[in-house]
Design a protein around this motif. Structure first.
Motif, mmCIF file in Angstrom:
data_model
loop_
_atom_site.group_PDB
_atom_site.id
_atom_site.type_symbol
_atom_site.label_atom_id
_atom_site.label_comp_id
_atom_site.label_asym_id
_atom_site.label_seq_id
_atom_site.Cartn_x
_atom_site.Cartn_y
_atom_site.Cartn_z
ATOM 1 N N ALA A 159 0.843 -1.192 0.000
ATOM 2 C CA ALA A 159 0.000 0.000 0.000
ATOM 3 C C ALA A 159 0.880 1.243 0.000
ATOM 4 N N LEU A 160 0.430 2.266 -0.698
ATOM 5 C CA LEU A 160 1.174 3.524 -0.800
ATOM 6 C C LEU A 160 0.278 4.676 -0.373
ATOM 7 N N ASN A 161 0.851 5.608 0.388
ATOM 8 C CA ASN A 161 0.071 6.793 0.731
ATOM 9 C C ASN A 161 0.744 8.058 0.230
ATOM 10 N N TYR A 162 -0.063 9.091 0.119
ATOM 11 C CA TYR A 162 0.395 10.380 -0.391
ATOM 12 C C TYR A 162 1.013 11.191 0.743
ATOM 13 N N ALA A 163 2.073 11.928 0.404
ATOM 14 C CA ALA A 163 2.687 12.833 1.373
ATOM 15 C C ALA A 163 3.338 13.992 0.632
ATOM 16 N N PRO A 164 3.212 15.215 1.154
ATOM 17 C CA PRO A 164 3.878 16.360 0.536
ATOM 18 C C PRO A 164 5.333 16.439 0.981
ATOM 19 N N VAL A 165 6.208 16.835 0.077
ATOM 20 C CA VAL A 165 7.634 16.986 0.405
ATOM 21 C C VAL A 165 7.851 18.420 0.901
ATOM 22 N N ASN A 166 8.163 18.549 2.193
ATOM 23 C CA ASN A 166 8.339 19.864 2.801
ATOM 24 C C ASN A 166 9.772 20.375 2.714
ATOM 25 N N GLY A 167 10.720 19.466 2.625
ATOM 26 C CA GLY A 167 12.120 19.883 2.591
ATOM 27 C C GLY A 167 13.030 18.695 2.420
ATOM 28 N N VAL A 168 14.324 18.951 2.443
ATOM 29 C CA VAL A 168 15.341 17.912 2.270
ATOM 30 C C VAL A 168 16.329 17.998 3.431
ATOM 31 N N VAL A 169 16.668 16.861 3.985
ATOM 32 C CA VAL A 169 17.628 16.779 5.083
ATOM 33 C C VAL A 169 18.857 16.010 4.603
ATOM 34 N N SER A 170 20.040 16.600 4.741
ATOM 35 C CA SER A 170 21.280 15.931 4.327
ATOM 36 C C SER A 170 21.767 15.024 5.450
ATOM 37 N N THR A 171 22.076 13.786 5.115
ATOM 38 C CA THR A 171 22.612 12.826 6.080
ATOM 39 C C THR A 171 23.825 12.136 5.478
ATOM 40 N N GLU A 172 24.546 11.389 6.293
ATOM 41 C CA GLU A 172 25.726 10.674 5.804
ATOM 42 C C GLU A 172 25.353 9.634 4.756
#
Length: 227
Positions: free
Chosen positions: A191-204
């Motif tokens: 199952a897949l749900n919808y979500a808005p992309v609010n921003g981007v977080v940089s990680t290792e």
């Protein structure tokens, strides 16, 4: 008579430095150290038992191997930097857009409902979808007659926000359950749900998409469809 520098000393040095080629390349030319040690070994070898040609060839081959590892590390570092830069650009381009990611939530707000989707590992001729409230009570169901046969891959849907009797469902969060079969054999489905992309977080481990407090953060590999 001068003392002989045992080849095990050189082999030991090779093993010690081989695991930290990246550090050695940053501090200087590692091959010079190997060559200096080899020349010193030749100068101090026992004249009654000189180094065999095969042994010298082996030592030179080890020097070339170290150089090759250094060059390979530099190349891999460059490729990794380019891949990371490309992923950051891809992630940044998704800000403000909606995506389908693994999950089973649907939100109804007024006359609007968030889309949802299914990801099938294979084709299915019998797909059933049910929507339940937080109490687990099924408020709407869709049979194979409503949906029809589906191909393998990702398919998106929109619930009209009505209950089984046609009346409007209360605003709130709902959960989607999906079952799929091809003939008598079950088909793996996500199952897949919808979500808005609010921003981007940089990680290792690379960029992660910030989908808000409800959905949290996900990697780019979690995105199944951009809406």
């Amino acid at each position: 008579m001068a003392n002989t520098i045992d080849t095990s000393v050189l082999n030991s040095l090779n093993q010690t430095t081989g695991g930290s080629a990246g550090k050695a390349s940053a501090t200087g030319d590692l091959s010079n150290s190997f060559m200096t040690l080899l020349v010193t070994q030749l100068k101090n070898q026992n004249p009654m038992k000189p180094m065999e040609n095969a042994e010298m060839t082996s030592q030179l081959a080890q020097i070339n191997t170290v150089n090759g590892i250094q060059d390979l590390n530099k190349t891999l570092e460059g490729i990794t930097s380019q891949v990371n830069a490309g992923q950051n650009l891809q992630a940044a381009a998704l800000i403000g857009q909606g995506v389908l990611v693994p999950g089973n939530r649907v939100v109804k707000d007024g006359e609007a409902t968030t889309p949802f989707g299914v990801e099938l590992e294979g084709p299915a001729d019998d797909v059933a979808i049910t929507i339940a409230n937080d109490s687990g009570e099924v408020v709407r169901s869709f049979s194979a007659d409503d949906i029809g046969a589906l191909e393998a891959g990702v398919q998106s849907f929109t619930w009209d926000g009505t209950l089984q009797d046609g009346s409007a469902a209360p605003d709130g969060r709902y959960r989607v359950s999906i079952a799929a079969n091809q003939g008598d054999e079950p088909v793996s489905v996500t199952a897949l749900n919808y979500a808005p992309v609010n921003g981007v977080v940089s990680t290792e481990s690379g960029p992660r998409l910030d989908l808000g407090a409800i959905y949290g953060q996900v990697g780019l590999d979690a995105v199944r469809q951009i809406l």
